[in-house]
Design a protein around this motif. Structure first.
Motif, PDB file in Angstrom:
ATOM      1  N   MET A   1       0.853  -1.180   0.000  1.00  0.00           N
ATOM      2  CA  MET A   1       0.000   0.000   0.000  1.00  0.00           C
ATOM      3  C   MET A   1       0.895   1.238   0.000  1.00  0.00           C
ATOM      4  SD  MET A   1      -3.187   0.984   2.524  1.00  0.00           S
ATOM      5  CE  MET A   1      -3.934  -0.592   2.225  1.00  0.00           C
ATOM      6  N   PRO A   2       0.528   2.269  -0.751  1.00  0.00           N
ATOM      7  CA  PRO A   2       1.354   3.484  -0.818  1.00  0.00           C
ATOM      8  C   PRO A   2       1.417   4.212   0.521  1.00  0.00           C
ATOM      9  CG  PRO A   2      -0.344   3.489  -2.537  1.00  0.00           C
ATOM     10  CD  PRO A   2      -0.624   2.335  -1.640  1.00  0.00           C
ATOM     11  N   LYS A   3       2.508   4.954   0.689  1.00  0.00           N
ATOM     12  CA  LYS A   3       2.677   5.804   1.866  1.00  0.00           C
ATOM     13  C   LYS A   3       2.614   7.267   1.418  1.00  0.00           C
ATOM     14  CE  LYS A   3       5.118   2.765   4.962  1.00  0.00           C
ATOM     15  NZ  LYS A   3       5.916   1.683   4.486  1.00  0.00           N
ATOM     16  N   TYR A   4       2.130   8.104   2.330  1.00  0.00           N
ATOM     17  CA  TYR A   4       1.971   9.528   2.048  1.00  0.00           C
ATOM     18  C   TYR A   4       2.537  10.350   3.190  1.00  0.00           C
ATOM     19  CZ  TYR A   4      -1.083   7.879  -1.594  1.00  0.00           C
ATOM     20  OH  TYR A   4      -1.567   7.242  -2.694  1.00  0.00           O
ATOM     21  N   VAL A   5       3.185  11.448   2.830  1.00  0.00           N
ATOM     22  CA  VAL A   5       3.699  12.409   3.793  1.00  0.00           C
ATOM     23  C   VAL A   5       2.740  13.594   3.813  1.00  0.00           C
ATOM     24  CG1 VAL A   5       5.572  14.011   4.276  1.00  0.00           C
ATOM     25  CG2 VAL A   5       6.086  11.716   3.458  1.00  0.00           C
ATOM     26  N   MET A   6       2.406  14.030   5.010  1.00  0.00           N
ATOM     27  CA  MET A   6       1.549  15.203   5.184  1.00  0.00           C
ATOM     28  C   MET A   6       2.330  16.258   5.955  1.00  0.00           C
ATOM     29  SD  MET A   6      -0.419  17.101   7.515  1.00  0.00           S
ATOM     30  CE  MET A   6      -1.129  16.176   8.856  1.00  0.00           C
ATOM     31  N   TRP A   7       2.390  17.460   5.401  1.00  0.00           N
ATOM     32  CA  TRP A   7       2.933  18.627   6.093  1.00  0.00           C
ATOM     33  C   TRP A   7       1.804  19.620   6.258  1.00  0.00           C
ATOM     34  CZ3 TRP A   7       7.209  19.494   8.707  1.00  0.00           C
ATOM     35  CH2 TRP A   7       8.356  18.758   8.415  1.00  0.00           C
ATOM     36  N   LYS A  31      -7.359   6.164  16.842  1.00  0.00           N
ATOM     37  CA  LYS A  31      -8.141   5.240  16.009  1.00  0.00           C
ATOM     38  C   LYS A  31      -7.458   5.007  14.661  1.00  0.00           C
ATOM     39  CE  LYS A  31     -12.570   6.294  18.112  1.00  0.00           C
ATOM     40  NZ  LYS A  31     -13.838   7.018  17.975  1.00  0.00           N
ATOM     41  N   GLN A  32      -6.928   6.079  14.078  1.00  0.00           N
ATOM     42  CA  GLN A  32      -6.216   5.938  12.804  1.00  0.00           C
ATOM     43  C   GLN A  32      -4.975   5.071  12.974  1.00  0.00           C
ATOM     44  OE1 GLN A  32      -5.389   9.764  11.001  1.00  0.00           O
ATOM     45  NE2 GLN A  32      -7.451  10.494  11.445  1.00  0.00           N
ATOM     46  N   LYS A  33      -4.283   5.251  14.073  1.00  0.00           N
ATOM     47  CA  LYS A  33      -3.072   4.461  14.355  1.00  0.00           C
ATOM     48  C   LYS A  33      -3.440   2.985  14.528  1.00  0.00           C
ATOM     49  CE  LYS A  33       1.337   4.357  15.804  1.00  0.00           C
ATOM     50  NZ  LYS A  33       2.422   4.469  14.884  1.00  0.00           N
ATOM     51  N   GLN A  34      -4.508   2.703  15.273  1.00  0.00           N
ATOM     52  CA  GLN A  34      -4.957   1.326  15.492  1.00  0.00           C
ATOM     53  C   GLN A  34      -5.359   0.657  14.184  1.00  0.00           C
ATOM     54  OE1 GLN A  34      -8.032   1.916  18.434  1.00  0.00           O
ATOM     55  NE2 GLN A  34      -6.694   1.192  20.083  1.00  0.00           N
ATOM     56  N   SER A  35      -5.965   1.413  13.290  1.00  0.00           N
ATOM     57  CA  SER A  35      -6.406   0.845  12.011  1.00  0.00           C
ATOM     58  C   SER A  35      -5.242   0.621  11.049  1.00  0.00           C
ATOM     59  CB  SER A  35      -7.446   1.752  11.348  1.00  0.00           C
ATOM     60  OG  SER A  35      -6.830   2.889  10.773  1.00  0.00           O
ATOM     61  N   GLY A  36      -4.087   1.238  11.334  1.00  0.00           N
ATOM     62  CA  GLY A  36      -2.909   1.068  10.492  1.00  0.00           C
ATOM     63  C   GLY A  36      -2.724   2.137   9.431  1.00  0.00           C
ATOM     64  N   VAL A  37      -3.673   3.051   9.292  1.00  0.00           N
ATOM     65  CA  VAL A  37      -3.559   4.080   8.263  1.00  0.00           C
ATOM     66  C   VAL A  37      -2.570   5.184   8.669  1.00  0.00           C
ATOM     67  CG1 VAL A  37      -5.521   5.514   9.007  1.00  0.00           C
ATOM     68  CG2 VAL A  37      -4.880   5.467   6.607  1.00  0.00           C
ATOM     69  N   LEU A  38      -2.478   5.469   9.965  1.00  0.00           N
ATOM     70  CA  LEU A  38      -1.546   6.483  10.451  1.00  0.00           C
ATOM     71  C   LEU A  38      -0.297   5.803  10.993  1.00  0.00           C
ATOM     72  CD1 LEU A  38      -0.873   9.435  11.164  1.00  0.00           C
ATOM     73  CD2 LEU A  38      -2.060   9.057  13.345  1.00  0.00           C
ATOM     74  N   ILE A  39       0.840   6.148  10.432  1.00  0.00           N
ATOM     75  CA  ILE A  39       2.116   5.596  10.888  1.00  0.00           C
ATOM     76  C   ILE A  39       2.654   6.458  12.033  1.00  0.00           C
ATOM     77  CG2 ILE A  39       4.470   4.950  10.227  1.00  0.00           C
ATOM     78  CD1 ILE A  39       2.162   3.368   8.794  1.00  0.00           C
ATOM     79  N   THR A  40       2.722   7.762  11.811  1.00  0.00           N
ATOM     80  CA  THR A  40       3.205   8.695  12.825  1.00  0.00           C
ATOM     81  C   THR A  40       2.713  10.093  12.495  1.00  0.00           C
ATOM     82  OG1 THR A  40       5.151   9.384  14.089  1.00  0.00           O
ATOM     83  CG2 THR A  40       5.422   9.232  11.700  1.00  0.00           C
ATOM     84  N   LEU A  41       2.614  10.933  13.520  1.00  0.00           N
ATOM     85  CA  LEU A  41       2.194  12.316  13.310  1.00  0.00           C
ATOM     86  C   LEU A  41       2.613  13.128  14.527  1.00  0.00           C
ATOM     87  CD1 LEU A  41      -0.837  13.664  11.605  1.00  0.00           C
ATOM     88  CD2 LEU A  41      -0.464  14.486  13.916  1.00  0.00           C
ATOM     89  N   ALA A  56      -2.092   4.531   2.999  1.00  0.00           N
ATOM     90  CA  ALA A  56      -3.487   4.585   2.554  1.00  0.00           C
ATOM     91  C   ALA A  56      -3.600   4.181   1.091  1.00  0.00           C
ATOM     92  CB  ALA A  56      -4.025   6.004   2.743  1.00  0.00           C
ATOM     93  N   ASP A  57      -4.831   3.949   0.666  1.00  0.00           N
ATOM     94  CA  ASP A  57      -5.078   3.564  -0.723  1.00  0.00           C
ATOM     95  C   ASP A  57      -4.704   4.668  -1.704  1.00  0.00           C
ATOM     96  OD1 ASP A  57      -6.023   1.021  -0.089  1.00  0.00           O
ATOM     97  OD2 ASP A  57      -8.074   1.753   0.182  1.00  0.00           O
ATOM     98  N   ASP A  58      -4.954   5.923  -1.302  1.00  0.00           N
ATOM     99  CA  ASP A  58      -4.687   7.033  -2.213  1.00  0.00           C
ATOM    100  C   ASP A  58      -4.591   8.349  -1.439  1.00  0.00           C
ATOM    101  OD1 ASP A  58      -7.385   7.763  -1.684  1.00  0.00           O
ATOM    102  OD2 ASP A  58      -8.055   6.554  -3.370  1.00  0.00           O
ATOM    103  N   GLU A  59      -4.168   9.374  -2.139  1.00  0.00           N
ATOM    104  CA  GLU A  59      -3.988  10.698  -1.545  1.00  0.00           C
ATOM    105  C   GLU A  59      -5.308  11.267  -1.037  1.00  0.00           C
ATOM    106  OE1 GLU A  59      -2.632  15.062  -3.165  1.00  0.00           O
ATOM    107  OE2 GLU A  59      -1.532  13.331  -3.929  1.00  0.00           O
ATOM    108  N   ALA A  60      -6.388  11.002  -1.754  1.00  0.00           N
ATOM    109  CA  ALA A  60      -7.700  11.504  -1.359  1.00  0.00           C
ATOM    110  C   ALA A  60      -8.102  10.993   0.027  1.00  0.00           C
ATOM    111  CB  ALA A  60      -8.752  11.122  -2.395  1.00  0.00           C
TER     112      ALA A  60
END
Length: 89
Positions: A1-7, A31-41, A56-60
């Motif tokens: 699954m692709p990874k995305y960086v958010m600034w 909740k996002q961390k538990q689901s696996g979608v959030l790696i770190t923030l 996540a599946d995509d940038e959207a």
């Protein structure tokens, strides 16, 4: 699954203005961390920027998560950029 960086950027006087929304913000991130979608923030040390890594599946999807966060909805995060990230190693 692709990874995305958010600034993102925080509003002025963030430490005071975030207080009413902080608990809901942290619960949503957990909740996002538990689901696996959030790696770190987290914020930069000077609390002017926020940085996150998502899987996540995509940038959207990442934009939807950010826009659903109480910090975004209440002007604590004032701008957000999401880019697909290629993890080299």
């Amino acid at each position: 699954m692709p990874k995305y960086v958010m600034w993102g950027t925080y509003c002025e006087d963030v430490l005071t203005k975030r207080e009413p929304y902080r608990q809901a913000h942290l619960e949503g991130l957990a909740k996002q961390k538990q689901s696996g979608v959030l790696i770190t923030l987290g914020p930069t040390k000077d609390v002017t920027k926020v940085f996150g890594i998502y899987e996540a599946d995509d940038e959207a999807t990442v934009h939807q998560l950010v826009e659903a966060d109480p910090y975004w909805q209440n002007g604590i995060w004032t701008e957000c950029t999401v880019k697909e990230w290629i993890e080299a190693f």
